[in-house]
Scaffold this motif. Structure first.
Motif, PDB file in Angstrom:
ATOM      1  N   GLN A   1       0.831  -1.189   0.000  1.00 34.48           N
ATOM      2  CA  GLN A   1       0.000   0.000   0.000  1.00 34.48           C
ATOM      3  C   GLN A   1       0.873   1.249   0.000  1.00 34.48           C
ATOM      4  N   ARG A   2       0.433   2.224  -0.762  1.00 30.41           N
ATOM      5  CA  ARG A   2       1.155   3.496  -0.846  1.00 30.41           C
ATOM      6  C   ARG A   2       0.839   4.296   0.411  1.00 30.41           C
ATOM      7  N   VAL A   3       1.873   4.730   1.119  1.00 32.47           N
ATOM      8  CA  VAL A   3       1.667   5.546   2.311  1.00 32.47           C
ATOM      9  C   VAL A   3       2.154   6.984   2.106  1.00 32.47           C
ATOM     10  N   GLN A   4       2.953   7.219   1.113  1.00 29.80           N
ATOM     11  CA  GLN A   4       3.369   8.545   0.667  1.00 29.80           C
ATOM     12  C   GLN A   4       3.550   8.431  -0.842  1.00 29.80           C
ATOM     13  N   ASN A   5       3.832   9.527  -1.536  1.00 25.43           N
ATOM     14  CA  ASN A   5       3.943   9.469  -2.994  1.00 25.43           C
ATOM     15  C   ASN A   5       4.927   8.404  -3.482  1.00 25.43           C
ATOM     16  N   SER A   6       6.083   8.318  -2.884  1.00 18.01           N
ATOM     17  CA  SER A   6       7.091   7.351  -3.325  1.00 18.01           C
ATOM     18  C   SER A   6       7.492   6.408  -2.210  1.00 18.01           C
ATOM     19  N   VAL A   7       6.534   6.088  -1.337  1.00 18.83           N
ATOM     20  CA  VAL A   7       6.793   5.213  -0.196  1.00 18.83           C
ATOM     21  C   VAL A   7       5.686   4.177  -0.107  1.00 18.83           C
ATOM     22  N   PHE A   8       6.093   2.914  -0.061  1.00 14.91           N
ATOM     23  CA  PHE A   8       5.134   1.821   0.023  1.00 14.91           C
ATOM     24  C   PHE A   8       5.466   0.908   1.189  1.00 14.91           C
ATOM     25  N   GLU A   9       4.427   0.424   1.876  1.00 17.30           N
ATOM     26  CA  GLU A   9       4.575  -0.632   2.866  1.00 17.30           C
ATOM     27  C   GLU A   9       4.175  -1.932   2.177  1.00 17.30           C
ATOM     28  N   CYS A  10       5.070  -2.892   2.181  1.00 17.56           N
ATOM     29  CA  CYS A  10       4.809  -4.157   1.508  1.00 17.56           C
ATOM     30  C   CYS A  10       4.942  -5.300   2.504  1.00 17.56           C
ATOM     31  N   LEU A  11       3.858  -6.037   2.704  1.00 12.65           N
ATOM     32  CA  LEU A  11       3.860  -7.210   3.565  1.00 12.65           C
ATOM     33  C   LEU A  11       4.116  -8.419   2.670  1.00 12.65           C
ATOM     34  N   VAL A  12       5.341  -8.896   2.670  1.00 14.96           N
ATOM     35  CA  VAL A  12       5.761  -9.952   1.746  1.00 14.96           C
ATOM     36  C   VAL A  12       6.598 -10.999   2.465  1.00 14.96           C
ATOM     37  N   ASP A  13       6.662 -12.178   1.889  1.00 14.46           N
ATOM     38  CA  ASP A  13       7.580 -13.188   2.415  1.00 14.46           C
ATOM     39  C   ASP A  13       8.916 -13.024   1.676  1.00 14.46           C
ATOM     40  N   PRO A  14       9.965 -13.691   2.128  1.00 10.51           N
ATOM     41  CA  PRO A  14      11.276 -13.485   1.504  1.00 10.51           C
ATOM     42  C   PRO A  14      11.298 -13.745  -0.005  1.00 10.51           C
ATOM     43  N   ALA A  15      10.577 -14.756  -0.461  1.00 11.40           N
ATOM     44  CA  ALA A  15      10.554 -15.042  -1.906  1.00 11.40           C
ATOM     45  C   ALA A  15       9.862 -13.929  -2.675  1.00 11.40           C
ATOM     46  N   GLN A  16       8.748 -13.433  -2.132  1.00  9.13           N
ATOM     47  CA  GLN A  16       8.039 -12.342  -2.788  1.00  9.13           C
ATOM     48  C   GLN A  16       8.898 -11.075  -2.816  1.00  9.13           C
ATOM     49  N   PHE A  17       9.616 -10.839  -1.712  1.00  5.94           N
ATOM     50  CA  PHE A  17      10.485  -9.662  -1.679  1.00  5.94           C
ATOM     51  C   PHE A  17      11.594  -9.789  -2.716  1.00  5.94           C
ATOM     52  N   ALA A  18      12.193 -10.959  -2.811  1.00  8.52           N
ATOM     53  CA  ALA A  18      13.273 -11.157  -3.792  1.00  8.52           C
ATOM     54  C   ALA A  18      12.762 -10.912  -5.210  1.00  8.52           C
TER      55      ALA A  18
END
Length: 96
Positions: A32-49
């Motif tokens: 989810q976008r929390v600022q114009n160029s800032v996102f919070e991403c809830l991901v597992d290690p594979a998704q992050f990679a």
């Protein structure tokens, strides 16, 4: 894991503006976008990679930058918010 992703893309050229849109689209699909160029991403290690690989494939390392902040499991204790546009809790109850 909660990862805060921030980016700064040089938009002086048409190609830069295109990279900006592509990076934002990748982040929207994972968080989810929390600022114009800032996102919070809830991901597992594979998704992050996978996400990191995509983002770094789009960004131009000569003109753009990406930053990843790993907030860990207790991320809720590490985030404070003030002001408008309160973000939703990605681990909370979803009412439809």
């Amino acid at each position: 894991m909660m990862v805060l992703i921030t980016y700064d893309v040089n938009t002086e050229t048409k190609e830069g503006r295109r990279r900006l849109r592509k990076i934002a689209k990748c982040c929207v699909n994972k968080g989810q976008r929390v600022q114009n160029s800032v996102f919070e991403c809830l991901v597992d290690p594979a998704q992050f990679a996978e996400l990191k690989h995509k983002l770094e494939g789009i960004a131009n390392p000569e003109t753009d930058s990406l930053r990843y902040y790993f907030l860990g499991r207790n991320w809720k204790d590490r985030v404070e918010h003030f002001g408008a546009k309160q973000a939703y809790d990605p681990e909370g109850t979803l009412i439809m």
